[in-house]
Design a protein around this motif. Structure first.
Motif, PDB file in Angstrom:
ATOM      1  N   ARG A 174       0.820  -1.206   0.000  1.00 35.73           N
ATOM      2  CA  ARG A 174       0.000   0.000   0.000  1.00 35.73           C
ATOM      3  C   ARG A 174       0.867   1.275   0.000  1.00 35.73           C
ATOM      4  N   GLU A 175       1.908   1.239   0.814  1.00 36.60           N
ATOM      5  CA  GLU A 175       2.665   2.490   1.020  1.00 36.60           C
ATOM      6  C   GLU A 175       3.864   2.656   0.060  1.00 36.60           C
ATOM      7  N   ASP A 176       4.398   1.551  -0.338  1.00 39.81           N
ATOM      8  CA  ASP A 176       5.625   1.663  -1.131  1.00 39.81           C
ATOM      9  C   ASP A 176       5.450   1.264  -2.590  1.00 39.81           C
ATOM     10  N   ILE A 177       4.909   0.061  -2.759  1.00 37.12           N
ATOM     11  CA  ILE A 177       4.856  -0.474  -4.124  1.00 37.12           C
ATOM     12  C   ILE A 177       3.814   0.247  -4.972  1.00 37.12           C
ATOM     13  N   LEU A 178       2.577   0.322  -4.435  1.00 32.81           N
ATOM     14  CA  LEU A 178       1.498   0.923  -5.245  1.00 32.81           C
ATOM     15  C   LEU A 178       1.794   2.381  -5.633  1.00 32.81           C
ATOM     16  N   PRO A 179       2.146   3.293  -4.649  1.00 31.21           N
ATOM     17  CA  PRO A 179       2.375   4.696  -5.073  1.00 31.21           C
ATOM     18  C   PRO A 179       3.669   4.882  -5.875  1.00 31.21           C
ATOM     19  N   LYS A 180       4.747   4.229  -5.432  1.00 30.44           N
ATOM     20  CA  LYS A 180       6.052   4.501  -6.059  1.00 30.44           C
ATOM     21  C   LYS A 180       6.283   3.677  -7.337  1.00 30.44           C
TER      22      LYS A 180
END
Lengths: 174, 178
Positions: free
Chosen positions: A148-154
């Protein structure tokens, strides 16, 4: 005397008289001889003589075989006799023994398996299961956060956003 | 196991028949015992080699053949005395042995039977074997034909001759009785 009688009575009739006296003549011959005895007293006399003998012959019993014959027979055929009797007995006893041992071992094995899991062990196992489930939960949560915090946005959002802005620039600029 | 049971049943059924036949043929109880034992040993050794319903014929054929062998080997039929006359006073023996309620009748009957047995034993071998098998052992003509390996008509002829011969032997007695 007998010869004189035979002269009067032919051989065929004599044969029939004998068969009637020994009770193995057919009914027709019996009737014939019966009628002859009424007519001829000599026939009657011969028939009675043969009947007398036949009656006594039928009374002759079989001779008794002495017990000693059978006893000595048992000693002569005894070995083979015993082997015949004992072999199946041994086989049966061995089979019973093996089967009972097998059943006993199987029953004991089952009992031991049931006794292996004591209450403390079960509680311990439950605790271990809970711990492992908790670890799994933690790992899943970490993974969720990472996605949720790293893979999806970045790793997903950024390239998508970048490509969309390129398309916009091309379209608006074009 | 089954063979042992079958063997015992056959022994019980035929032991007296074998012994009786041997005693009539050989006229000697010792030889009859030997033949009986030999037949029963051969029966044991051959169990399973013949069907049980045919056992009777097999047993009596073996008995007959052994008796013939004994007779040929030793010629005992001519040399030895009739087994009934072993002591020459069989009638006295019978007189001593009676235990029935009517001793006179029983003794008289026993004497008669012994005389007939004696007369049977004096018959020629071929006639005697047929007569004993039919009248005393209770075999049928067909069975006797199989046992002695002779045609059934010969069995009938031998039977008739044996009866006539026996009557000849007993004629004095029969006339006396009549």
């Amino acid at each position: 005397m007998q010869d004189k009688k035979l002269n009067n009575i032919d051989e065929e009739i004599l044969d029939k008289i004998i068969a009637v006296a020994y009770k193995d003549a057919p009914v027709t011959d019996r009737i014939r001889i019966y009628l002859l005895t009424k007519k001829n007293p000599e026939v009657k006399k011969i028939l009675n003589e043969y009947r007398q003998t036949a009656g006594n012959v039928k009374k002759i019993p079989l001779e008794e075989c002495p017990d000693s014959v059978i006893k000595s027979l048992e000693t002569k055929t005894g070995k083979e006799n015993k082997s015949f009797i004992i072999k199946p007995a041994y086989a049966f006893a061995i089979t019973v023994l093996v089967l009972s041992t097998l059943v006993f071992v199987l029953l004991n094995q089952n009992k031991e398996k049931e006794q292996v899991y004591s209450k403390a062990e079960i509680e311990n196992a439950e605790l271990q299961v809970k711990t492992s489930l908790a670890i799994l939960n933690k790992v899943f949560k970490k993974t969720e956060n990472l996605i949720r915090e790293d893979i999806l946005p970045k790793r997903v959002g950024k390239p998508v956003h970048k490509s969309l802005s390129i398309i916009n620039e091309v379209l608006i600029g074009g | 196991m089954l063979e042992t049971i079958g063997y015992k049943a056959l022994v019980n059924r035929y032991k007296n028949r074998i012994f009786s036949y041997s005693i009539y043929m050989l006229r000697n109880s010792m030889d009859a015992e030997d033949v009986t034992q030999e037949v029963l040993i051969r029966l044991w050794n051959n169990m399973g080699k013949f069907k049980l319903p045919a056992a009777g014929s097999w047993i009596m054929r073996t008995t007959h053949n052994l008796c013939i062998d004994y007779l040929r080997r030793n010629q005992i039929a001519r040399q030895r005395s009739v087994y009934i006359d072993e002591d020459d006073n069989s009638e006295e023996k019978i007189m001593d042995n009676h235990k029935e309620n009517q001793p006179e009748i029983t003794t008289q009957q026993n004497i008669v039977l012994e005389k007939i047995k004696n007369a049977v034993q004096k018959l020629p071998e071929n006639l005697k074997s047929v007569f004993v098998l039919y009248e005393i052992e209770g075999f049928k003509y067909k069975e006797i034909s199989s046992v002695l390996d002779i045609p059934i008509n010969s069995v009938k002829v031998y039977m008739l001759r044996a009866r006539k011969k026996l009557q000849e032997e007993l004629k004095d007695y029969a006339r006396q009785e009549a």
